[in-house]
Design a protein around this motif. Structure first.
Motif, PDB file in Angstrom:
ATOM      1  N   ASN A   1       0.829  -1.204   0.000  1.00 15.29           N
ATOM      2  CA  ASN A   1       0.000   0.000   0.000  1.00 15.29           C
ATOM      3  C   ASN A   1       0.868   1.259   0.000  1.00 15.29           C
ATOM      4  O   ASN A   1       0.587   2.221  -0.722  1.00 15.29           O
ATOM      5  N   THR A   2       1.926   1.257   0.789  1.00 15.55           N
ATOM      6  CA  THR A   2       2.817   2.418   0.871  1.00 15.55           C
ATOM      7  C   THR A   2       3.502   2.674  -0.463  1.00 15.55           C
ATOM      8  O   THR A   2       3.603   3.821  -0.926  1.00 15.55           O
ATOM      9  N   LYS A   3       3.975   1.612  -1.097  1.00 13.68           N
ATOM     10  CA  LYS A   3       4.632   1.761  -2.400  1.00 13.68           C
ATOM     11  C   LYS A   3       3.679   2.350  -3.435  1.00 13.68           C
ATOM     12  O   LYS A   3       4.023   3.299  -4.153  1.00 13.68           O
ATOM     13  N   ILE A   4       2.485   1.784  -3.521  1.00 15.61           N
ATOM     14  CA  ILE A   4       1.528   2.211  -4.543  1.00 15.61           C
ATOM     15  C   ILE A   4       1.047   3.628  -4.281  1.00 15.61           C
ATOM     16  O   ILE A   4       0.966   4.450  -5.207  1.00 15.61           O
TER      17      ILE A   4
ATOM     18  N   SER B   1       9.419  -5.845  -8.426  1.00 18.24           N
ATOM     19  CA  SER B   1       8.592  -4.966  -7.605  1.00 18.24           C
ATOM     20  C   SER B   1       9.384  -4.272  -6.495  1.00 18.24           C
ATOM     21  O   SER B   1       8.894  -3.333  -5.867  1.00 18.24           O
ATOM     22  N   ASN B   2      10.604  -4.737  -6.253  1.00 16.62           N
ATOM     23  CA  ASN B   2      11.443  -4.093  -5.239  1.00 16.62           C
ATOM     24  C   ASN B   2      12.382  -3.049  -5.831  1.00 16.62           C
ATOM     25  O   ASN B   2      13.137  -2.413  -5.093  1.00 16.62           O
ATOM     26  N   ALA B   3      12.327  -2.900  -7.159  1.00 14.49           N
ATOM     27  CA  ALA B   3      13.182  -1.890  -7.805  1.00 14.49           C
ATOM     28  C   ALA B   3      12.727  -0.497  -7.386  1.00 14.49           C
ATOM     29  O   ALA B   3      11.544  -0.263  -7.132  1.00 14.49           O
ATOM     30  N   PRO B   4      13.660   0.464  -7.311  1.00 10.33           N
ATOM     31  CA  PRO B   4      13.288   1.825  -6.898  1.00 10.33           C
ATOM     32  C   PRO B   4      12.580   2.588  -8.016  1.00 10.33           C
ATOM     33  O   PRO B   4      12.731   2.266  -9.199  1.00 10.33           O
TER      34      PRO B   4
ATOM     35  N   ALA C   1       3.035   3.902 -10.675  1.00 10.74           N
ATOM     36  CA  ALA C   1       1.836   3.215 -10.212  1.00 10.74           C
ATOM     37  C   ALA C   1       1.413   2.117 -11.174  1.00 10.74           C
ATOM     38  O   ALA C   1       0.978   1.036 -10.752  1.00 10.74           O
ATOM     39  N   GLY C   2       1.513   2.384 -12.471  1.00  6.17           N
ATOM     40  CA  GLY C   2       1.127   1.386 -13.455  1.00  6.17           C
ATOM     41  C   GLY C   2       1.935   0.119 -13.352  1.00  6.17           C
ATOM     42  O   GLY C   2       1.399  -0.996 -13.491  1.00  6.17           O
ATOM     43  N   GLU C   3       3.232   0.249 -13.104  1.00 12.45           N
ATOM     44  CA  GLU C   3       4.093  -0.931 -12.998  1.00 12.45           C
ATOM     45  C   GLU C   3       3.721  -1.775 -11.773  1.00 12.45           C
ATOM     46  O   GLU C   3       3.690  -3.006 -11.836  1.00 12.45           O
ATOM     47  N   TYR C   4       3.441  -1.115 -10.661  1.00  8.89           N
ATOM     48  CA  TYR C   4       3.017  -1.856  -9.473  1.00  8.89           C
ATOM     49  C   TYR C   4       1.692  -2.587  -9.713  1.00  8.89           C
ATOM     50  O   TYR C   4       1.544  -3.773  -9.398  1.00  8.89           O
TER      51      TYR C   4
END
Length: 599
Positions: free
Chosen positions: A351-354, A407-410, A414-417
């Motif tokens: 959730n934080t990443k997105i 998914s851990n790449a910096p 949003a689309g990629e996640y």
């Protein structure tokens, strides 16, 4: 307004601007600026050459000061009625078609009556025929017009105005002249290209985005011939605090136009081939047989989850939704209500990443929080594509054939996640088995769906019969947006929603973005060309507010439509989601038996 949606309205037959008026043939055109009537050839040429289809604007339409009188009359004597459906949001005011000379209201609005009599007089109808290239005598004396108000947040989505015998559409703008209406105020008339379907020029749909816009300049009149599958237009959301006032009307012909089947209203209610906007189903990924699994009370042997399934799903999904007890509780609630919303669905790290990614993109694009949406292409790139046709939907869809990114790449966007989650989780056999357990519908036969972004001030979907399915489906939509994703509480004393500001804004429904389920008309009766496509005629079954990190599961039977309400510019963010449909194998035997027992 710039083209009202289909509406049922009683109409009056009035010759010479109305047999019951006091205007003589010599002065009936007195409200109109004399120089306008002298420009028929110039206006006709401009009309013929206009793109994307013939249209034109008449500036300085009425004599100086006359529309000011009408504005004063409307503000002091008319009442407005708020109306909202999937297609529009508007305040409807005086119906001039039913406003008769000698009535109490007509006596209070003499200037408005004079204008009505002028624009529907035989002389002015003949003028309209000349400037639109119609044969003399095409237009009848039928009066069909109304005063309307688009306040802040109001809008009208794409349609072609075809209803019954309508022939020419016109809009007289009454917007306050000071200050001059600007692009930042919104409320523009938007025109669309007609795009041939599969190379068939006789069947066209509008593009996803407008190709021309017209400002609602005070004392101007826009007009065009109404034609099925051609005269596509909409009214942009009003972004400012000033009302966009107008008189919207139509001139009628003796007969309905040809090719009515191509009209937007007809196509919204058609289930013919080509009207579906969702595409075909694909199988979920296959995996090894299940071993050492457990089975819920609601489930069957097909709903078992192995330890490998739990370990895999546990990398993404909140652990609270993966215990046997919680899954059985969800299953029972789903069986009772046919829907369930699971808040805080993904792990907080996801959730934080997105959230971090989509906030950055909304800030970059200057969308939401009452920023005027002026660029229709904002947010589009080689992967985010604008999807139409506009009479049914407009949103950005993420399309990528690339391998899934780490998914851990910096600095992922949003689309990629979301694409990663759709491909890796929502199409997995493990997720299919989890769905089978918590819905008691068994392992899905197939899936289809999209990663979407609904931009504030721009995007929506519309309820139409093309989304109806022949079999029941399970809708699974994971939504992300500004807010904490918590359920708000309604305070009866203050009449307010209590919760985070963003959560309350979404849940209020005032900025749209909610997904609404309504029942289609199953009567099979032909309601005729004047039937209104209105939420008053459809049965609202369920409305699901946009809520951050919330998974909505809804069982949708073949008679149910759904739409995502237009997201207003006042929304606190874009609505981002992963929206999938799962084809489920439903045994109708029990339902049929229950029906027989009820008889």
């Amino acid at each position: 307004m710039d083209s009202k949606p289909p509406a049922k309205r009683a109409r009056t037959k009035e010759g010479s601007g109305g047999d019951d008026d006091d205007d003589s043939s010599e002065n009936i055109l007195d409200p109109i600026t004399p120089s306008v009537l002298e420009k028929s050839e110039e206006l006709a040429a401009a009309y013929r050459d206009a793109q994307p289809y013939p249209h034109a604007m008449i500036h300085d339409f009425c004599k100086e000061g006359f529309l000011g009188e009408i504005l004063t009359e409307l503000k002091h004597n008319s009442k407005v009625k708020f109306k909202e459906t999937d297609l529009f949001r508007v305040y409807q005011s005086v119906d001039l078609g039913n406003l008769q000379h000698g009535s109490e209201l007509a006596e209070k609005m003499p200037a408005l009556m004079k204008l009505k009599n002028a624009v529907y007089s035989p002389d002015y109808r003949a003028f309209v025929e000349r400037i639109t290239g119609l044969d003399p005598g095409t237009l009848t004396d039928e009066v069909d017009c109304a005063a309307n108000c688009h306040a802040k947040g109001c809008h009208l989505l794409c349609h072609d105005d075809v209803i019954g015998t309508r022939k020419v559409s016109y809009i007289i703008y009454l917007t306050d002249p000071t200050p001059v209406w600007a692009n930042e105020d919104g409320g523009r008339l938007e025109l669309y290209d007609a795009i041939a379907e599969n190379g068939d020029e006789t069947s066209c749909v509008p593009g996803a985005l407008p190709v021309k816009t017209i400002l609602p300049v005070f004392n101007s009149m826009a007009y065009f011939v109404v034609k099925p599958g051609v005269s596509f237009h909409s009214v942009q959301e009003v972004f400012c605090d000033r009302p966009r006032l107008s008189i919207q009307g139509w001139y009628h012909a003796k007969e309905s136009p040809a090719q009515l089947e191509n009209a937007t209203l007809s196509r919204l209610k058609s289930m013919n081939k080509g009207e579906d906007t969702e595409g075909g189903f694909e199988q979920l990924e296959t995996s090894e047989s299940i071993t050492a699994g457990s089975m819920g009370e609601c489930g069957s042997e097909h709903n078992s989850l192995s330890q490998n399934d739990r370990s895999f799903l546990g990398k993404y999904i909140n652990a609270a939704y993966l215990t046997d007890k919680s899954m059985d509780e969800i299953c029972k609630r789903f069986e009772e209500e046919s829907s369930v919303q699971l808040r805080h669905f993904l792990l907080e790290e996801w959730n934080t990443k997105i959230n971090g990614a989509f906030v950055k993109e909304d800030v970059r694009d200057k969308l939401g929080n009452n920023e005027p949406a002026l660029d229709y292409h904002i947010g589009t790139n080689d992967k985010w594509k604008a999807v139409g046709p506009a009479h049914k939907q407009r949103f950005l869809q993420y399309e990528s054939k690339d391998e899934l990114v780490d998914s851990n790449a910096p600095n992922l966007n949003a689309g990629e996640y979301l694409h990663h989650l759709r491909q890796k989780v929502f199409q997995s056999a493990a997720f299919g088995r989890w769905l089978g357990w918590i819905s008691s519908l068994g392992f899905p036969l197939g899936q289809r769906g999209r990663v979407r972004r609904f931009r504030p001030g721009l995007d929506y979907t519309v309820a139409h019969y093309g989304v109806l399915t022949t079999n029941a489906v399970l809708d699974a939509t994971l939504c992300f947006c500004a807010g904490e994703g918590k359920q708000c509480v309604f305070d009866e004393q203050t009449n307010e929603l209590l919760g985070s500001d963003d959560d309350a804004i979404w849940e209020s429904g005032d900025v749209g973005g909610f997904e609404c389920y309504i029942a289609a008309d199953e009567s099979g009766e032909d309601q005729g060309p004047d039937a209104e496509y209105d939420d008053e005629d459809d049965t609202k079954l369920l409305s699901v507010s946009a809520s951050n990190n919330t998974l909505s599961l809804v069982y949708r039977d073949p008679g149910t439509m759904r739409f995502v309400k237009y997201v207003g510019s006042g929304a606190p963010s874009s609505r981002w989601d992963i929206a999938l449909e799962y084809d489920v194998d439903v045994d109708d035997t029990d339902d049929e038996k229950n029906d027989e027992d009820d008889e």
